[in-house]
Design an enzyme around this catalytic site. Structure first.
Site, mmCIF file in Angstrom:
data_model
loop_
_atom_site.group_PDB
_atom_site.id
_atom_site.type_symbol
_atom_site.label_atom_id
_atom_site.label_comp_id
_atom_site.label_asym_id
_atom_site.label_seq_id
_atom_site.Cartn_x
_atom_site.Cartn_y
_atom_site.Cartn_z
ATOM 1 N N HIS A 41 0.828 -1.197 0.000
ATOM 2 C CA HIS A 41 0.000 0.000 0.000
ATOM 3 C C HIS A 41 0.869 1.256 0.000
ATOM 4 O O HIS A 41 1.312 1.701 1.056
ATOM 5 C CB HIS A 41 -0.900 -0.003 1.232
ATOM 6 C CG HIS A 41 -1.769 -1.224 1.331
ATOM 7 N ND1 HIS A 41 -1.292 -2.450 1.737
ATOM 8 C CD2 HIS A 41 -3.090 -1.407 1.052
ATOM 9 C CE1 HIS A 41 -2.276 -3.339 1.720
ATOM 10 N NE2 HIS A 41 -3.383 -2.736 1.310
ATOM 11 N N HIS A 81 -2.308 -0.995 7.054
ATOM 12 C CA HIS A 81 -1.925 -1.218 5.652
ATOM 13 C C HIS A 81 -0.846 -0.241 5.212
ATOM 14 O O HIS A 81 -0.101 -0.505 4.287
ATOM 15 C CB HIS A 81 -3.147 -1.152 4.724
ATOM 16 C CG HIS A 81 -3.892 0.149 4.766
ATOM 17 N ND1 HIS A 81 -4.825 0.450 5.733
ATOM 18 C CD2 HIS A 81 -3.846 1.237 3.956
ATOM 19 C CE1 HIS A 81 -5.324 1.669 5.506
ATOM 20 N NE2 HIS A 81 -4.739 2.161 4.446
ATOM 21 N N ILE A 199 -10.961 8.645 0.473
ATOM 22 C CA ILE A 199 -10.805 7.463 -0.395
ATOM 23 C C ILE A 199 -10.726 6.203 0.451
ATOM 24 O O ILE A 199 -10.058 6.176 1.486
ATOM 25 C CB ILE A 199 -9.490 7.571 -1.219
ATOM 26 C CG1 ILE A 199 -9.560 8.707 -2.238
ATOM 27 C CG2 ILE A 199 -9.152 6.254 -1.918
ATOM 28 C CD1 ILE A 199 -10.461 8.442 -3.425
ATOM 29 N N HIS A 274 -4.200 3.073 -3.374
ATOM 30 C CA HIS A 274 -4.363 2.472 -2.041
ATOM 31 C C HIS A 274 -3.546 1.196 -1.854
ATOM 32 O O HIS A 274 -2.690 1.138 -0.979
ATOM 33 C CB HIS A 274 -5.842 2.163 -1.763
ATOM 34 C CG HIS A 274 -6.040 1.194 -0.633
ATOM 35 N ND1 HIS A 274 -6.072 1.600 0.680
ATOM 36 C CD2 HIS A 274 -6.158 -0.159 -0.623
ATOM 37 C CE1 HIS A 274 -6.213 0.529 1.456
ATOM 38 N NE2 HIS A 274 -6.273 -0.549 0.697
ATOM 39 N N GLU A 423 -18.150 -4.796 24.048
ATOM 40 C CA GLU A 423 -17.262 -5.960 24.123
ATOM 41 C C GLU A 423 -16.030 -5.820 23.235
ATOM 42 O O GLU A 423 -14.917 -6.171 23.646
ATOM 43 C CB GLU A 423 -18.021 -7.241 23.740
ATOM 44 C CG GLU A 423 -19.132 -7.642 24.704
ATOM 45 C CD GLU A 423 -20.436 -6.896 24.447
ATOM 46 O OE1 GLU A 423 -20.529 -6.143 23.439
ATOM 47 O OE2 GLU A 423 -21.381 -7.062 25.242
ATOM 48 N N HIS A 474 -21.504 -17.972 32.078
ATOM 49 C CA HIS A 474 -22.752 -18.397 31.439
ATOM 50 C C HIS A 474 -22.393 -19.231 30.225
ATOM 51 O O HIS A 474 -22.767 -18.944 29.102
ATOM 52 C CB HIS A 474 -23.622 -17.188 31.088
ATOM 53 C CG HIS A 474 -24.068 -16.414 32.304
ATOM 54 N ND1 HIS A 474 -23.173 -15.879 33.213
ATOM 55 C CD2 HIS A 474 -25.292 -16.111 32.783
ATOM 56 C CE1 HIS A 474 -23.840 -15.285 34.183
ATOM 57 N NE2 HIS A 474 -25.121 -15.410 33.953
ATOM 58 N N HIS A 486 -28.659 -16.619 24.007
ATOM 59 C CA HIS A 486 -27.718 -16.451 25.111
ATOM 60 C C HIS A 486 -26.999 -17.750 25.476
ATOM 61 O O HIS A 486 -26.289 -17.796 26.468
ATOM 62 C CB HIS A 486 -28.456 -15.911 26.341
ATOM 63 C CG HIS A 486 -28.740 -14.438 26.261
ATOM 64 N ND1 HIS A 486 -29.331 -13.868 25.166
ATOM 65 C CD2 HIS A 486 -28.488 -13.421 27.134
ATOM 66 C CE1 HIS A 486 -29.454 -12.561 25.373
ATOM 67 N NE2 HIS A 486 -28.949 -12.268 26.552
HETATM 68 C C1 LIG Z 1 -11.538 -5.036 9.621
HETATM 69 C C2 LIG Z 1 -10.976 -4.816 8.278
HETATM 70 N N1 LIG Z 1 -11.783 -4.874 7.210
HETATM 71 C C3 LIG Z 1 -11.283 -4.726 5.969
HETATM 72 C C4 LIG Z 1 -9.945 -4.521 5.773
HETATM 73 C C5 LIG Z 1 -9.394 -4.417 4.366
HETATM 74 N N2 LIG Z 1 -9.000 -3.016 4.125
HETATM 75 C C6 LIG Z 1 -7.738 -2.601 4.230
HETATM 76 S S1 LIG Z 1 -7.582 -0.936 4.056
HETATM 77 C C7 LIG Z 1 -9.243 -0.776 3.807
HETATM 78 C C8 LIG Z 1 -9.886 0.557 3.639
HETATM 79 C C9 LIG Z 1 -9.027 1.555 3.008
HETATM 80 O O1 LIG Z 1 -9.528 2.831 3.248
HETATM 81 P P1 LIG Z 1 -8.860 3.765 4.312
HETATM 82 O O2 LIG Z 1 -8.937 3.147 5.636
HETATM 83 O O3 LIG Z 1 -9.467 5.083 4.144
HETATM 84 O O4 LIG Z 1 -7.330 3.778 3.901
HETATM 85 P P2 LIG Z 1 -6.703 4.541 2.649
HETATM 86 O O5 LIG Z 1 -7.074 3.787 1.420
HETATM 87 O O6 LIG Z 1 -7.246 5.907 2.645
HETATM 88 O O7 LIG Z 1 -5.247 4.467 2.917
HETATM 89 C C10 LIG Z 1 -9.869 -2.004 3.843
HETATM 90 C C11 LIG Z 1 -11.326 -2.195 3.640
HETATM 91 C C12 LIG Z 1 -9.136 -4.453 6.925
HETATM 92 N N3 LIG Z 1 -7.834 -4.261 6.834
HETATM 93 N N4 LIG Z 1 -9.675 -4.580 8.145
HETATM 94 MG MG LIG Z 2 -9.013 6.779 3.225
#
Ligand SMILES: Cc1ncc(C[n+]2csc(CCOP(=O)(O)OP(=O)(O)O)c2C)c(N)n1
Ligand SMILES: [Mg+2]
Length: 677
Positions: A41, A81, A199, A274, A423, A474, A486
C-alpha cells in the site's frame, strides 16, 4: 543529472529543505519497497509521510536504541496497511531495522511484514491491520498510562499515545466504542491524527461515509478536535499537535486532509494508490515530481541520514533523564520500586500460591464456577496490585470485581474498569493495557456467547502472545431461560481453534481457583476461562487442583476393570461422575477424566497423555457444545449439535441429551462398538 543528485550537503541546507527531503525520503522508500515487493500500500505512506516525520522528529519521546523503555511515548499506526510509513520512519530514526529489511518488505522471514506485527519489528507497538483494532489498543495504552501514573507518580510514568488512523478505522465500530469510552474517561494523553483523504478501496467516501461529520462525532464523544487543511503543511501539523498536547484533559483527534498517493501524477487522489504498486513508470513520475533522481532506489540522502542523529541524541537524553529520576524514586520508595519491577516483568507479588483459595465441599457442597472465580479474584487481588480490567456491563453476573480497588473514572485510577456495553472495545483495550506493560493481569469479561462480539481482539491477543485473561461466564445452554441467543454451543470449538489461546473450562470451584493460578502465571499468551452460571458440586478429590495445569487428568479411576473412559469438561464433569456410578451399577468399569484444557493437555508428554487416555480403551467425550474437534481424543461424543432453547437450564440440558442417563447409555454403546470392532 537531476536536482536530487546535484543537491549539496547538509550544512548548506535550510532546515525546511531538510524537512522536505526527509519527508520525500519516506515517500520514496515506501514507493520502492511496495514496487519491489510487487504488493502493498503506497498511498497512505506517501500522503502521511509529513505526519509521521513531524511526530517522530519533533514530538515523540522515544529512544530508537531502546524501544522498550517504559516511559516512552507510544505510537500506533492503526491503519496498518500503511506499514511502509512506519518501517521507513523507524529506519530513518535509527531503530534496528536496516535498509535491507525495507527492501525485503512482505517477504518470508523479513521484519517488514505486510501489516505491523508486535514483537517482530523493533519500534512496532502493536499488531494491527484489522481496521480499528490499533485505535482501540491506543485507548487501552492511555488507560494504562493513567493508572500507572496515579499509582507510581509522574516522575516515573508520564507519557502520551500518538496514532494515525484512516477512514476505515473510523468506520469500524470498535473505534467508535473505544472513542466513546476514551472521551468519557477523559484520556487526554491520547492524540490521533486522522488521514481524511476521502478514499477507501471501493472508491470515494461519497459512496458510504462522507455524510458523516467525523469531527463533530468525536466532539460529541468528549474529544478535542482540530483540523489541518493540507497534510504537506508541516507548520500547521506542528501547531495542531502542540494544541492537542496543551489540551491535556480531553483526547484529541486531528483531522488531516490529505491526497492519497501524493504526488504520483496519475494515481494520486484515487483508490488506485491504495493497495497496489504504482508501477515503474508512475514511481519514476512521482520521484521526478519531487525533484528526485528516478534511477535511485532505496536511497537515503546523506543530509537526511545526518538530520536524524538528533532524534537518537534527544531520545537517549530523555531516557537518561528518566533513568536518573527512576533511580532517585526507587531509592525513596524501595517497596514500590520492587513492585514496579515485578509488574513490568508481568509477575505477581510473592505469595500467590498461598493466596489462591481452596474450596471445601464440607463447608459448601455446591457453587458455580463464576462465583468461585469471583472469590478467587478477591483472594489474590493483593498479589496483583496493578491488575486492571472489568466487564462489559455484566459485572454482577460475571463476578469479576477486584474488591476494595475502586472504579476507574476520569478522576480516580481504580482497578475496576466499567467497559460499558462495548465488548469489542473492551477486548482491544485490554490488549492495549497488556501492550503498554506494567499492568498485571489485564482482563475483560462477559457472557461466553458474546465473545463473538470481541473475537477479533481475542484473536490478536493470541497472535501477539499477550498475557491477558478473558473471563467468559454463562458458558452453556444451562443458562436456561434466556434462550438460544444467550446459550453458547459452538463457542468452545471456536475459541479452541485460535492458535496460542489457552482455553480452560474448569469443572468445579477448586479447578477454577487453579485455572486462575495458571492464567496469572502465564506470561506469554492469553488465557480464556469458561465459567458456569449454575451451581456445580464442589469436588472433594485431593488432586483436583493439580490436574488443571496438565489440561486433563484422571479425576476418578474405574473401581476394578477399565471398560470405558468418560472425558468431560466444565459442568459436564459432574454429569460424567454420576454416569460412572450408574455404569458401575451395571457392571461397566468407567474412568472419569476431567479435561479443562485441550491446549494444556496437548503440551504434556505422549506418555502422560497415553496414561490418561489409554489407546486400547474406548473413550467418550461429554460436553454441552458441538463435538467438533473431540475426535482427536475420543471415539464417541455426547454433544449438542443444534442451538439451545428457552426453558429452565436443567431441563434444557436433559432435553438436549446431557443427562447422566444419556451419558451412561452412550458409554455402554461405545463399549459394545469397541468389542465388535
Ligand atoms: C476489519 C478490516 N476490514 C477490511 C480490511 C481491508 N481493508 C484494508 S484498508 C481498507 C480501507 C481503506 O480505506 P482507508 O482506511 O481510508 O485507507 P486509505 O485507502 O485511505 O489508505 C480495507 C477495507 C481491513 N484491513 N480490516
Ligand atoms: Mg481513506
Amino acid at each position: 543529472m537531476t536536482a536530487a543528485t546535484s543537491r549539496p550537503t547538509a550544512e548548506h541546507h535550510h532546515p525546511a529543505a531538510i524537512d522536505q527531503m526527509a519527508v520525500d525520503t519516506i515517500r520514496c522508500l515506501a514507493m520502492d519497497a511496495v514496487q519491489q515487493a510487487g504488493s502493498g500500500h503506497p498511498g497512505l505512506p506517501m500522503a502521511m509521510a509529513p505526519v509521521a516525520y513531524v511526530l517522530y522528529r519533533r514530538f515523540l519521546r522515544h529512544d530508537p536504541t531502546n524501544p522498550s523503555w517504559p516511559d516512552r511515548d507510544r505510537f500506533v499506526l492503526s491503519a496498518g496497511h500503511g506499514s511502509m510509513l512506519l518501517y521507513a520512519t523507524l529506519h530513518l530514526c535509527g531503530y534496528d531495522l536496516a535498509l535491507e529489511e525495507l527492501a525485503a518488505f512482505r517477504q518470508w522471514g523479513s521484519r517488514t511484514p505486510g501489516h505491523p506485527e508486535h514483537g517482530l519489528t523493533p519500534g512496532v507497538e502493536t499488531t494491527t491491520g484489522p481496521l480499528g483494532q490499533g485505535f482501540a489498543n491506543g485507548v487501552g495504552m492511555a488507560l494504562a498510562e493513567r493508572f500507572l501514573r496515579m499509582r507510581y507518580g509522574s516522575e516515573v510514568i508520564d507519557h502520551r499515545v500518538f496514532g494515525i488512523c484512516s477512514d476505515g478505522d473510523l468506520m469500524e465500530g470498535v473505534s467508535a466504542e473505544s472513542a466513546s469510552l476514551a472521551g468519557h474517561l477523559a484520556l487526554g494523553r491520547l492524540i490521533y491524527l486522522y488521514d481524511d483523504n476521502g478514499i477507501t478501496i471501493d472508491g470515494e467516501t461519497t459512496l458510504c461515509f462522507s455524510t458523516e461529520d467525523v469531527a463533530a462525532r468525536f466532539r460529541a464523544y468528549g474529544w478535542h478536535t482540530a483540523s489541518v487543511d493540507d497534510a504537506n503543511d508541516l507548520a500547521a501539523l506542528e501547531a495542531a499537535i502542540e494544541e492537542a498536547i496543551d489540551e491535556g484533559e480531553r483526547p484529541s483527534l486531528i483531522v488531516v486532509h490529505s491526497v492519497i498517493g501524493y504526488p504520483a501524477p496519475n494515481k494520486q487522489g484515487t483508490p488506485a494508490a491504495h493497495g497496489s504498486p504504482l508501477g515503474e513508470d508512475e514511481v519514476r513520475a512521482a520521484k521526478l515530481a519531487l525533484g528526485w533522481d528516478p534511477d535511485l532506489h532505496f536511497h537515503v540522502p546523506e543530509p537526511v541520514r545526518s538530520a536524524f542523529a538528533d532524534v537518537r541524541e534527544l531520545g537517549k537524553r530523555a531516557r537518561g533523564r528518566w533513568s536518573e529520576r527512576f533511580a532517585r524514586w526507587g531509592e525513596a520508595h524501595p517497596a514500590l520500586a520492587a513492585e514496579w519491577e515485578r509488574a513490568w516483568a508481568g509477575r505477581p507479588e510473592p505469595g500467590l500460591a498461598q493466596a489462591i483459595p481452596r474450596f471445601d465441599a464440607a463447608e459448601r457442597a455446591r457453587m458455580s464456577t463464576r462465583a468461585a472465580g469471583g472469590t478467587t479474584m478477591a483472594a489474590f487481588a493483593g498479589q496483583l496490585p496493578t491488575m486492571v480490567g472489568g466487564s462489559a456491563d455484566l459485572v454482577e453476573s460475571t463476578k469479576t470485581t477486584l474488591p476494595g480497588r475502586g472504579s476507574f473514572s476520569r478522576t480516580a485510577a481504580g482497578s475496576n474498569v466499567h467497559w460499558g456495553v462495548r465488548e469489542h472495545a473492551m477486548g482491544a483495550a485490554v490488549n492495549g493495557l497488556a501492550l503498554h506493560g506494567g499492568i498485571v493481569k489485564p482482563f475483560g469479561s462477559t457472557f461466553l456467547v458474546f465473545s463473538d462480539y470481541m473475537r477479533p481482539a481475542i484473536r490478536l491477543s493470541a497472535l501477539m502472545g499477550l498475557p491477558v485473561v478473558w473471563v467468559f461466564t454463562h458458558d452453556s445452554v444451562a443458562v436456561g431461560e434466556d434462550g438460544p441467543t444467550h446459550q453458547p454451543v459452538e463457542h468452545y470449538a471456536a475459541l479452541r481453534a485460535i492458535p496460542g489461546l489457552t482455553v480452560i473450562r474448569p469443572a468445579d470451584a477448586n479447578e477454577t481457583a487453579e485455572a486462575w493460578r495458571v492464567a496469572i502465571e502465564r506470561v506469554d499468551g492469553p488465557v480464556c476461562l469458561l465459567l458456569t452460571r449454575q451451581d456445580l458440586p464442589v469436588l472433594e478429590l485431593a488432586h483436583v487442583r493439580d490436574g488443571v495445569a496438565h489440561g486433563g487428568y484422571v479425576l476418578r479411576g474405574a473401581p476394578a476393570r477399565l471398560d470405558v473412559v468418560l472425558v468431560a469438561s466444565g459442568s459436564e464433569v459432574s454429569i460424567a461422575l454420576e454416569a460412572q456410578e450408574r455404569l458401575g451399577g451395571d457392571g461397566v468399569g468407567a474412568r472419569v477424566v476431567s479435561m479443562p484444557s485441550w491446549q494444556l493437555f496437548d503440551q504434556q508428554s505422549e506418555r502422560y497423555r497415553r496414561a490418561v487416555l489409554p489407546r486400547d480403551v474406548p473413550a467418550l467425550s461429554v460436553e454441552a457444545g458441538v463435538a467438533q474437534g473431540w475426535s482427536r481424543y475420543v471415539d464417541t461424543t455426547v454433544s449438542i449439535e443444534r442451538f439451545g432453547a428457552s426453558a429452565p437450564g436443567t431441563q434444557v440440558m436433559a432435553e438436549l441429551g446431557l443427562s447422566a442417563c444419556d451419558v451412561a447409555r452412550a458409554a455402554k454403546q461405545a463399549v459394545l462398538d469397541a468389542v465388535r470392532a
